[in-house]
Design a protein around this motif. Structure first.
Motif, PDB file in Angstrom:
ATOM      1  N   GLY A  80     -27.136  16.720  37.546  1.00 54.92           N
ATOM      2  CA  GLY A  80     -27.917  16.432  37.835  1.00 54.92           C
ATOM      3  C   GLY A  80     -28.554  16.995  36.766  1.00 54.92           C
ATOM      4  O   GLY A  80     -29.584  16.285  35.661  1.00 54.92           O
ATOM      5  N   GLY A  81     -28.799  18.466  36.057  1.00 55.16           N
ATOM      6  CA  GLY A  81     -29.080  18.793  35.056  1.00 55.16           C
ATOM      7  C   GLY A  81     -29.445  17.613  33.208  1.00 55.16           C
ATOM      8  O   GLY A  81     -29.398  17.917  32.713  1.00 55.16           O
ATOM      9  N   ARG A  82     -27.680  17.222  33.614  1.00 57.20           N
ATOM     10  CA  ARG A  82     -27.091  16.269  32.122  1.00 57.20           C
ATOM     11  C   ARG A  82     -27.954  15.422  32.494  1.00 57.20           C
ATOM     12  O   ARG A  82     -27.495  14.673  31.154  1.00 57.20           O
ATOM     13  CB  ARG A  82     -25.534  16.641  32.172  1.00 57.20           C
ATOM     14  N   LEU A  83     -27.451  14.423  33.489  1.00 62.48           N
ATOM     15  CA  LEU A  83     -28.263  13.340  33.924  1.00 62.48           C
ATOM     16  C   LEU A  83     -29.930  12.888  33.340  1.00 62.48           C
ATOM     17  O   LEU A  83     -30.295  11.835  33.221  1.00 62.48           O
ATOM     18  CB  LEU A  83     -27.897  12.698  35.278  1.00 62.48           C
ATOM     19  N   VAL A  84     -30.780  13.902  33.726  1.00 59.69           N
ATOM     20  CA  VAL A  84     -32.203  13.977  33.419  1.00 59.69           C
ATOM     21  C   VAL A  84     -31.876  13.517  31.937  1.00 59.69           C
ATOM     22  O   VAL A  84     -33.205  12.402  31.611  1.00 59.69           O
ATOM     23  CB  VAL A  84     -32.793  15.066  33.950  1.00 59.69           C
ATOM     24  N   ILE A 142     -13.987  17.644  35.009  1.00 54.98           N
ATOM     25  CA  ILE A 142     -13.432  17.755  34.204  1.00 54.98           C
ATOM     26  C   ILE A 142     -14.561  17.970  32.900  1.00 54.98           C
ATOM     27  O   ILE A 142     -15.176  16.843  32.244  1.00 54.98           O
ATOM     28  CB  ILE A 142     -12.378  18.315  33.377  1.00 54.98           C
ATOM     29  N   GLY A 143     -15.629  18.882  32.371  1.00 54.84           N
ATOM     30  CA  GLY A 143     -16.787  19.798  31.904  1.00 54.84           C
ATOM     31  C   GLY A 143     -17.167  20.889  31.589  1.00 54.84           C
ATOM     32  O   GLY A 143     -16.204  21.867  32.418  1.00 54.84           O
ATOM     33  N   SER A 144     -17.566  21.343  30.171  1.00 56.18           N
ATOM     34  CA  SER A 144     -17.789  22.735  30.300  1.00 56.18           C
ATOM     35  C   SER A 144     -18.406  23.412  31.374  1.00 56.18           C
ATOM     36  O   SER A 144     -19.366  22.348  31.609  1.00 56.18           O
ATOM     37  CB  SER A 144     -18.305  22.665  28.895  1.00 56.18           C
ATOM     38  N   GLY A 145     -18.405  24.533  31.772  1.00 54.28           N
ATOM     39  CA  GLY A 145     -19.082  24.371  33.225  1.00 54.28           C
ATOM     40  C   GLY A 145     -18.891  23.808  34.271  1.00 54.28           C
ATOM     41  O   GLY A 145     -19.825  24.686  35.209  1.00 54.28           O
ATOM     42  N   VAL A 157     -22.781  25.287  26.645  1.00 55.73           N
ATOM     43  CA  VAL A 157     -22.478  24.664  28.032  1.00 55.73           C
ATOM     44  C   VAL A 157     -24.056  23.859  28.116  1.00 55.73           C
ATOM     45  O   VAL A 157     -24.903  25.538  28.309  1.00 55.73           O
ATOM     46  CB  VAL A 157     -22.142  25.841  28.610  1.00 55.73           C
ATOM     47  N   GLU A 158     -24.370  23.259  28.619  1.00 52.37           N
ATOM     48  CA  GLU A 158     -25.548  22.070  28.668  1.00 52.37           C
ATOM     49  C   GLU A 158     -25.810  22.529  29.812  1.00 52.37           C
ATOM     50  O   GLU A 158     -26.979  23.379  30.453  1.00 52.37           O
ATOM     51  CB  GLU A 158     -25.653  21.235  28.300  1.00 52.37           C
ATOM     52  N   THR A 159     -24.978  22.618  31.171  1.00 53.77           N
ATOM     53  CA  THR A 159     -25.546  23.361  32.628  1.00 53.77           C
ATOM     54  C   THR A 159     -23.636  23.594  33.186  1.00 53.77           C
ATOM     55  O   THR A 159     -22.626  23.309  32.397  1.00 53.77           O
ATOM     56  CB  THR A 159     -25.890  21.601  33.384  1.00 53.77           C
ATOM     57  N   SER A 160     -24.105  24.667  34.087  1.00 54.02           N
ATOM     58  CA  SER A 160     -22.320  25.296  34.408  1.00 54.02           C
ATOM     59  C   SER A 160     -22.924  25.188  36.066  1.00 54.02           C
ATOM     60  O   SER A 160     -23.920  25.700  37.025  1.00 54.02           O
ATOM     61  CB  SER A 160     -22.708  26.558  33.384  1.00 54.02           C
ATOM     62  N   TRP A 161     -21.688  25.914  36.598  1.00 49.77           N
ATOM     63  CA  TRP A 161     -21.257  25.813  37.742  1.00 49.77           C
ATOM     64  C   TRP A 161     -22.274  27.284  38.323  1.00 49.77           C
ATOM     65  O   TRP A 161     -22.785  27.845  39.668  1.00 49.77           O
ATOM     66  CB  TRP A 161     -20.321  26.107  38.127  1.00 49.77           C
ATOM     67  N   GLY A 171     -20.353  35.824  34.910  1.00 55.82           N
ATOM     68  CA  GLY A 171     -20.842  35.811  32.651  1.00 55.82           C
ATOM     69  C   GLY A 171     -22.223  34.993  32.691  1.00 55.82           C
ATOM     70  O   GLY A 171     -22.833  35.116  33.495  1.00 55.82           O
ATOM     71  N   ARG A 172     -22.209  34.421  31.596  1.00 58.14           N
ATOM     72  CA  ARG A 172     -23.354  33.453  31.477  1.00 58.14           C
ATOM     73  C   ARG A 172     -23.365  32.487  30.838  1.00 58.14           C
ATOM     74  O   ARG A 172     -22.079  32.267  30.361  1.00 58.14           O
ATOM     75  CB  ARG A 172     -24.744  34.563  30.647  1.00 58.14           C
ATOM     76  N   ARG A 173     -24.154  31.407  31.013  1.00 58.19           N
ATOM     77  CA  ARG A 173     -23.673  30.493  30.367  1.00 58.19           C
ATOM     78  C   ARG A 173     -23.342  30.533  29.011  1.00 58.19           C
ATOM     79  O   ARG A 173     -23.024  29.765  28.185  1.00 58.19           O
ATOM     80  CB  ARG A 173     -24.993  29.719  30.550  1.00 58.19           C
ATOM     81  N   ASP A 174     -24.562  30.975  28.779  1.00 59.25           N
ATOM     82  CA  ASP A 174     -25.157  31.039  26.632  1.00 59.25           C
ATOM     83  C   ASP A 174     -24.849  32.616  26.245  1.00 59.25           C
ATOM     84  O   ASP A 174     -25.559  33.483  26.944  1.00 59.25           O
ATOM     85  CB  ASP A 174     -26.496  30.347  26.751  1.00 59.25           C
TER      86      ASP A 174
END
Length: 507
Positions: free
Chosen positions: A16-20, A150-153, A308-312, A390-393
């Motif tokens: 959702g965070g990538r779709l918006v 498959i994608g970053s995060g 990384v735009e969004t992450s698990w 860890g952390r996304r950024d």
């Protein structure tokens, strides 16, 4: 004609965070339903969307969110390993279905999961049930059934990455020989965006997947090739039950047990497309579907570039505390333990803040790393998130970000950072780091740990770790100030970025 209004549920999640932002770029008016709107405070598109506070179990909130909506994206799925989540998910789907019908919504789009016929894991069974409820709503519905994303995060990508990087030899359960049809995140977004414009007569489920069908072991070794690692020997062991496999994943990767269990359960089956009917209603992207190795290559480029735009990592942790830190007057009558450290520094406040905001992840916590590591392993052993999330950024934090076993509860850029603990402790814990300019130049650093114990166990826990505070928290305050004051600290704090790969948008 006015732009279509779209409701996105699950906007704080990975998909959702990538779709918006992509919906906004296409001219849609976007509304999001969020249980914790504060998680959206720092996302780049926060000021461009309408936000309705609530969740799918609140009929009134769902009804408010549905007003004047044309398309609903249902992107919510529980990743809990325990409890009656199947009944809860079905109830939420019925609430959405009824509200969408009543509001005159013209289209529902649901992202489900590839699955075979026959008995299924609880999570796959629940996804099938949710899709069926939405299809029976009376509102034209498209159920997109995807496999491993498959994608970053993404959680699946991170599990493959860490298993491959950490283990030179991989003892594995029999499901490493199962067939899987992974799909790149960019292709998932392609199908989701196009589904909003399908004609009303299209109302059914569609399988979606990438061009490659692989065994899980092949996916791991293909990752190794793209990451420049030696391919790993993999031994299939019949004694590795799903439960044992999830414990193994929990220990050797940052993926917590609560998330590993549903992923592992879903890998017990061959998950490949049984039909390609989607091609008749949504053609593949002009450049074609993304192969697995290229998807890995794009994801690695994004991670190396710190993009990384969004992450698990930013998904809510089941059972973790979610209430914000009460204000000090609300502490009256409650047992509260605090540890406060303050330091004056000759460093510029901006530089000191950069050290504060860059804490955790690869940089660590600036004191007694062995103690932090041991506490993280202890948390993992009992099913917590551990310290390796860890952390996304590497350089910037936003409200709602995961930071090792903490969650960013509030950030005032350049001034203060409040972290809420998501590790398993008998109570609730926070860590606050603050920077203030000092009269006459320099800065003042303040660090406060706050703990609300739960029962006798919470009090015993605090006093058991109290002797270590003088080393850990004192050393942490000293080192943060030292990093900001000494020549070269700025270069250590600002991590150089690899050149971004031009084609890696949507990776």
């Amino acid at each position: 004609m006015s732009p279509s209004r779209v409701l996105v549920t699950g906007a704080t999640g990975y998909i959702g965070g990538r779709l918006v932002p992509r919906l906004l770029a296409r001219g849609y008016v976007v509304r999001v339903l969020a249980r914790s709107p504060q998680k959206l405070t720092d996302v780049p598109w926060a000021g461009e969307v309408e936000v309705v506070e609530g969740d799918l179990h609140d009929p009134d909130a769902v009804e408010r969110a549905m007003a004047d909506v044309d398309v609903v994206y249902y992107l919510v799925h529980s990743m809990r390993a325990r409890g009656d989540f199947e009944d809860e998910e079905s109830a939420a789907a019925r609430t959405v279905a009824a509200a969408a019908k009543e509001a005159g919504v013209r289209r529902i789009v649901y992202l489900g999961a590839l699955h075979p016929d026959g008995p299924l894991s609880r999570h796959l069974r629940s996804r099938v049930a949710v899709g069926r409820i939405l299809l029976e709503s009376g509102v034209p519905t498209v159920v997109l059934q995807a496999g491993v994303v498959i994608g970053s995060g993404s959680a699946s990508f991170e599990m493959i990455r860490h298993l491959t990087e950490v283990l030179p030899y991989m003892p594995a359960p029999r499901w490493v020989r199962n067939r899987i049809q992974p799909i790149a995140i960019r292709d998932v977004l392609h199908y989701l965006l196009a589904a909003a414009e399908l004609p009303p007569e299209v109302s059914r489920g569609f399988d979606i997947g990438g061009p490659d069908i692989l065994r899980y072991g092949q996916m791991m070794n293909a990752f190794a090739v793209e990451a420049g690692l030696r391919q790993r020997p993999i031994a299939s062991l019949p004694v590795f039950t799903p439960w044992l496999a999830s414990q193994w994943v929990n220990l050797v990767t940052p993926i917590p047990r609560s998330l590993a269990v549903p992923i592992i359960e879903s890998l017990q089956y061959d998950c490949v497309m049984r039909e390609h009917d989607i091609d008749a209603v949504i053609p593949p992207p002009p450049e074609g579907l993304t192969g697995y190795r290229r998807a890995v290559r794009l994801a690695l480029a994004k991670e190396r570039a710190g993009e990384v735009e969004t992450s698990w990592q930013d998904a809510s942790v089941a059972g973790a505390p979610s209430d914000p830190l009460p204000s000090d007057p609300e502490w009256s009558g409650h047992t509260v333990y605090t540890d406060v450290r303050e330091r004056d520094s000759s460093a510029d406040p901006e530089l000191l803040w950069r050290v504060v905001e860059g804490i955790g992840g690869e940089r660590g916590w600036y004191s007694f790393p062995l103690a932090w590591a041991l506490r993280g392993w202890a948390d993992k052993l009992v099913g917590g998130v551990g310290l390796r999330r860890g952390r996304r950024d590497a350089d910037h934090l936003n409200t709602g970000d995961a930071l090792d076993w903490w969650r960013v509860e509030r950030i005032e850029r350049g001034r203060s950072l409040r972290l809420r603990a998501e590790m398993l402790v008998p109570g609730r814990a926070w860590l606050e780091l603050a920077v203030r300019p000092r009269d006459g130049g320099g800065s003042h650093y303040r660090q406060r740990a706050v703990f609300f114990p739960r029962g006798l166990a919470g009090r015993l826990y605090w006093f058991a770790i109290l002797p270590f505070h003088g080393v850990i928290f004192n050393g942490m305050a000293n080192r943060i100030v030292y990093e900001a004051e000494h020549p070269g600290a700025a270069s250590r704090v600002a991590r150089p970025l690899d050149a971004a790969v031009g084609e890696s948008a949507d990776a």
